[in-house]
Design an enzyme around this catalytic site. Structure first.
Site, PDB file in Angstrom:
ATOM      1  CB  CYS A 170      -0.988  -0.008   1.164  1.00 16.55           C
ATOM      2  SG  CYS A 170      -0.233   0.013   2.819  1.00 16.55           S
ATOM      3  CG  HIS A 230      -4.394  -0.369   3.834  1.00 13.93           C
ATOM      4  ND1 HIS A 230      -3.549  -1.140   3.064  1.00 13.93           N
ATOM      5  CD2 HIS A 230      -5.394   0.010   3.012  1.00 13.93           C
ATOM      6  CE1 HIS A 230      -4.038  -1.238   1.832  1.00 13.93           C
ATOM      7  NE2 HIS A 230      -5.156  -0.539   1.779  1.00 13.93           N
ATOM      8  CG  HIS A 232      -6.490   0.077  -1.570  1.00 10.28           C
ATOM      9  ND1 HIS A 232      -6.546  -0.838  -0.554  1.00 10.28           N
ATOM     10  CD2 HIS A 232      -7.622  -0.104  -2.284  1.00 10.28           C
ATOM     11  CE1 HIS A 232      -7.672  -1.530  -0.641  1.00 10.28           C
ATOM     12  NE2 HIS A 232      -8.342  -1.100  -1.679  1.00 10.28           N
TER      13      HIS A 232
END
Length: 184
Positions: A72, A123, A135
């Site tokens: 990510c 994240h 993402h």
């Protein structure tokens, strides 16, 4: 570079989004209700979002920072670097280098931060528009676009932030450090 082939259905879904990001001269093009604020995003932020979208289908790879595979924060770092902005490497570091904004102020290229591992920031994704973000998610196995309206992401969303121009962001660096000095 291993990319997952996107079918016609996926292309139909992503084409309006790509047009929205690429056609800044016509703010009437919308696939979901948008605020005019989305069109006020910095050119480098819009560019980072476009670059991240070009990575759709690239495989997830823990620690990955290239089109051979992304995690990510590696996707965020890669997209912003190609847009001319150096950002830190990890999701937590990236969150610390943003200026907080409310979810009602989100603009294309802003970063969205989540808690998916039971700790604080674990994240990150790049906000696109219309509640969508791009993402690299290990459970998704590749770079994808998802909606912040999804209850899963709503529940895990911790903060959103604006990546500033390096001269503005350097005010958040430790005393004596420069943006280029940051360990990534």
């Amino acid at each position: 570079m291993r990319k997952r082939k996107l079918g016609i259905g996926a292309m139909v879904l992503y084409l309006p989004l790509a047009l929205l990001l690429g056609c800044q001269s016509n703010p009437k093009i919308q696939f979901e209700p948008l605020s005019i604020e989305h069109y006020n995003a910095a050119p480098s932020a819009r560019s980072a979002a476009r670059i991240a979208l070009q990575q759709l289908g690239v495989r997830y790879r823990w620690g990955g920072t290239s089109p051979k595979g992304f995690d990510c924060s590696g996707l965020v770092q890669y997209a912003y670097a190609r847009a001319g902005i150096t950002v830190p490497r990890t999701a937590l570091q990236q969150q610390q280098y943003t200026h907080p904004v409310s979810t009602h102020e989100l603009r294309t290229g802003d970063l969205v931060f989540f808690n998916i591992q039971g700790n604080t920031i674990s994240h990150v994704g790049i906000y696109l528009s219309g509640s969508h973000f791009v993402h690299a998610h290990m459970n998704g196995r590749w770079v994808i676009v998802e909606s912040l309206n999804n209850p899963y992401w709503q529940h895990l969303l911790l903060s959103v932030g604006l990546i500033s121009h390096p001269q503005q962001a350097s005010a958040k660096l430790p005393s004596g450090a420069t943006w280029q000095d940051t360990s990534i």
